[in-house]
Design a protein around this motif. Sequence first.
Motif, mmCIF file in Angstrom:
data_model
loop_
_atom_site.group_PDB
_atom_site.id
_atom_site.type_symbol
_atom_site.label_atom_id
_atom_site.label_comp_id
_atom_site.label_asym_id
_atom_site.label_seq_id
_atom_site.Cartn_x
_atom_site.Cartn_y
_atom_site.Cartn_z
ATOM 1 N N TYR A 88 49.884 85.120 -75.412
ATOM 2 C CA TYR A 88 50.234 84.686 -76.842
ATOM 3 C C TYR A 88 51.226 85.634 -77.372
ATOM 4 C CZ TYR A 88 45.729 82.243 -76.096
ATOM 5 O OH TYR A 88 44.721 81.630 -75.557
ATOM 6 N N LEU A 90 52.495 86.367 -80.825
ATOM 7 C CA LEU A 90 52.053 86.118 -82.229
ATOM 8 C C LEU A 90 53.074 86.671 -83.189
ATOM 9 C CD1 LEU A 90 48.460 87.165 -81.725
ATOM 10 C CD2 LEU A 90 49.364 84.845 -81.339
ATOM 11 N N LYS A 95 58.082 78.415 -85.327
ATOM 12 C CA LYS A 95 57.113 77.729 -84.432
ATOM 13 C C LYS A 95 57.500 77.035 -83.366
ATOM 14 C CE LYS A 95 53.854 79.927 -86.886
ATOM 15 N NZ LYS A 95 53.736 81.432 -86.062
ATOM 16 N N TYR A 114 53.174 79.707 -80.117
ATOM 17 C CA TYR A 114 52.662 80.880 -79.893
ATOM 18 C C TYR A 114 51.996 81.256 -78.548
ATOM 19 C CZ TYR A 114 48.066 79.367 -80.850
ATOM 20 O OH TYR A 114 46.843 78.650 -80.887
ATOM 21 N N GLY A 136 58.709 89.050 -78.219
ATOM 22 C CA GLY A 136 57.320 89.383 -79.333
ATOM 23 C C GLY A 136 57.121 90.635 -79.808
ATOM 24 N N GLN A 141 58.430 91.342 -87.518
ATOM 25 C CA GLN A 141 57.505 90.226 -87.701
ATOM 26 C C GLN A 141 56.822 90.591 -89.115
ATOM 27 O OE1 GLN A 141 54.872 89.677 -84.647
ATOM 28 N NE2 GLN A 141 56.388 90.015 -83.042
#
Length: 143
Positions: A88, A90, A95, A114, A136, A141
């Motif tokens: 994942y 996140l 998206k 994700y 990521g 973020q």
Amino acid sequence: MDLHERVEDYLAGQPEPKQADLRQIHTHMLEEFPGCRLWFHDGTDESGKVVANPSIGYGVRTIAYANGSSREFYRIGLSANTAGISVYVLGLDDKTFLARTFGPSIGKASVTGYCIKFRRLAIIDVDTLHAAIWHGMSTDQRG
């Protein structure tokens, strides 16, 4: 039981060859991001009800809710599932980013907004998986 023991118990409880693949990703995360926060979520909610597969988490991000509250959660999650492994990524605002950027080159994996899901590391391009993880872990973020 401390956090590292919980993670080790989770990994040890997985069947081979899934266990070896999970350990390879886990080792990569610890080597590539040595100072990152390590998490373990057993998959239960506050009442003890199972709501998800257990997962190992790496890094930290703050999730901001519409009511003004916030909480910390991991950036990258690693979880075994019935068909294989889920990674994942996140906190991405776009998206479609994972699927557009890493989907065409990762090989036999399902890539959503994700999640990167695959049966075995041997059937995907591991460098592409590492690039998605790096993105990521390193992207600013907002949560």
